[in-house]
Design an enzyme around this catalytic site. Structure first.
Site, short mmCIF file in Angstrom:
data_model
loop_
_atom_site.label_atom_id
_atom_site.label_comp_id
_atom_site.label_asym_id
_atom_site.label_seq_id
_atom_site.Cartn_x
_atom_site.Cartn_y
_atom_site.Cartn_z
N HIS A 1 13.79 51.19 36.83
CA HIS A 1 13.04 52.18 36.04
C HIS A 1 12.84 51.68 34.60
O HIS A 1 12.38 52.44 33.75
CB HIS A 1 13.82 53.50 35.96
N LYS B 1 10.61 59.53 39.70
CA LYS B 1 9.85 60.51 40.49
C LYS B 1 8.37 60.16 40.66
O LYS B 1 7.53 61.03 40.87
CB LYS B 1 9.96 61.94 39.91
N SER B 2 8.09 58.88 40.59
CA SER B 2 6.69 58.45 40.71
C SER B 2 6.37 57.81 42.05
O SER B 2 5.27 57.29 42.25
CB SER B 2 6.36 57.47 39.58
#
Ligand code: A3P
Length: 300
Positions: free
Chosen positions: A107, A51-52
């Site tokens: 990730h 979510k970055s």
């Protein structure tokens, strides 16, 4: 092999070497095997904590690398163009057979990535986002992703996040590890908030780092096609092509708000203050600041 532990009771996550993985989607043996994955000079890895700004940067890389995508003549799922390296069961792509330059998404924490990258071979773009907005975004994402368990309320999720009991483990560990190991890699660090405030400058920075020269017109097209409103219309950016049981689009969308400071609409003052204290304890010694609000532009 290091110990594998269950993350919370009934969770579909396991913890391995300080990171939380999805049981059904990621196998520790495969993750370990990535250490020996052969890196080519022109490989590019996009790495983020969830979510970055992953999809956003995938979109930018697709636009930078592919003229066909840029001029709208090529329809291709970004996750095929920039596949995940750790989700073996999701993509059956044989990376060794892919033509160069290969683009990857991940990730993973820095201690899991192929050791070839640690010798400065290949390039890494690491995108960071202020963690309060990451919490908010991840909270919504958890509700729509079938494979993630849903928290009963924001407060519950907030605590889980602080305890690192979410996919990818602790945000603090992830960002700290990448930031403090940056000199081992050929890496460009980008902040989500800088993309929001001046996308063109960030794209230019990316192009310089990637040694991809784009003329002004192409640069404008990249920026235009990567705005939130443009991407909101793009079914690939919204992951609408994923298997039906993967995401519940009745609950939410990938392209949700795309802003800075939405955490204020969910976090109480007490939660925010508790967070600030933990942030100072865990990250205060680093020369690293975030923009927490688009109007105040306050930095910590
Ligand atoms: P919000 O949930 O806060 O809206 P990731 O791709 O790493 O999962 O990150 C998803 C977040 O990036 C979501 O944040 C999404 O809206 C935001 N995002 C994606 N594309 C964007 C864009 N073009 N501009 C701004 N934000 C974007």
């Amino acid at each position: 092999m290091d110990t594998i532990t269950q993350v919370l009771q009934d969770s579909n996550l396991y913890r391995y070497k300080g990171f939380c993985f999805f049981k059904e989607l990621m196998q520790p043996e495969y993750i370990d095997s990535l250490q020996d994955f052969e890196i080519r000079e022109d490989d590019v890895f996009l790495i983020t904590y969830p979510k970055s700004g992953t999809i956003w940067t995938q979109q930018l890389l697709s636009l930078i690398y592919s003229e066909g995508y840029r001029n709208g003549t090529e329809q291709m799922d970004t996750s095929e163009r920039i596949p995940w390296i750790e989700f073996q069961s999701l993509s059956k792509i044989d990376h060794n057979r892919r033509p160069s330059p290969r683009l990857f998404t991940s990730h993973l924490a820095s201690h899991f990535v192929p050791r070839g990258l640690k010798n400065g071979k290949g390039k890494i773009i690491y995108v960071m986002r202020n963690p309060k907005d990451v919490i908010k975004s991840l909270y919504h994402f958890e509700a729509m992703a079938a494979y993630a368990e849903t928290s009963p309320d924001f407060g519950h999720f907030f605590q889980k996040f602080l305890d690192g009991e979410v996919f990818a483990g602790s945000w603090f560990d992830h960002v700290r590890e990448w930031y403090t190991h940056k000199n081992y890699f050929n890496i460009l660090l980008i902040k989500y908030e800088d993309m929001i405030m001046d996308l063109r400058s960030v794209v230019k920075q990316m192009c310089t780092f990637l040694e991809k020269e784009l003329d002004d017109e192409s640069l404008d097209t990249v920026v235009k096609r990567a705005t939130f409103n443009e991407m909101k219309k793009d079914p690939f950016a919204n992951k609408e092509n994923m298997p039906e049981d993967f995401f519940d689009f009745k609950i939410g969308k990938f392209m949700r708000k795309g802003t800075i400071g939405d955490w204020k609409n969910s976090m109480t003052v007490a939660q925010s203050e508790a967070f600030d204290k933990i942030f100072q304890e865990k990250m205060g010694d680093l020369d690293l600041s975030f923009t927490w609000d688009i109007k105040l532009e306050s930095h910590m």
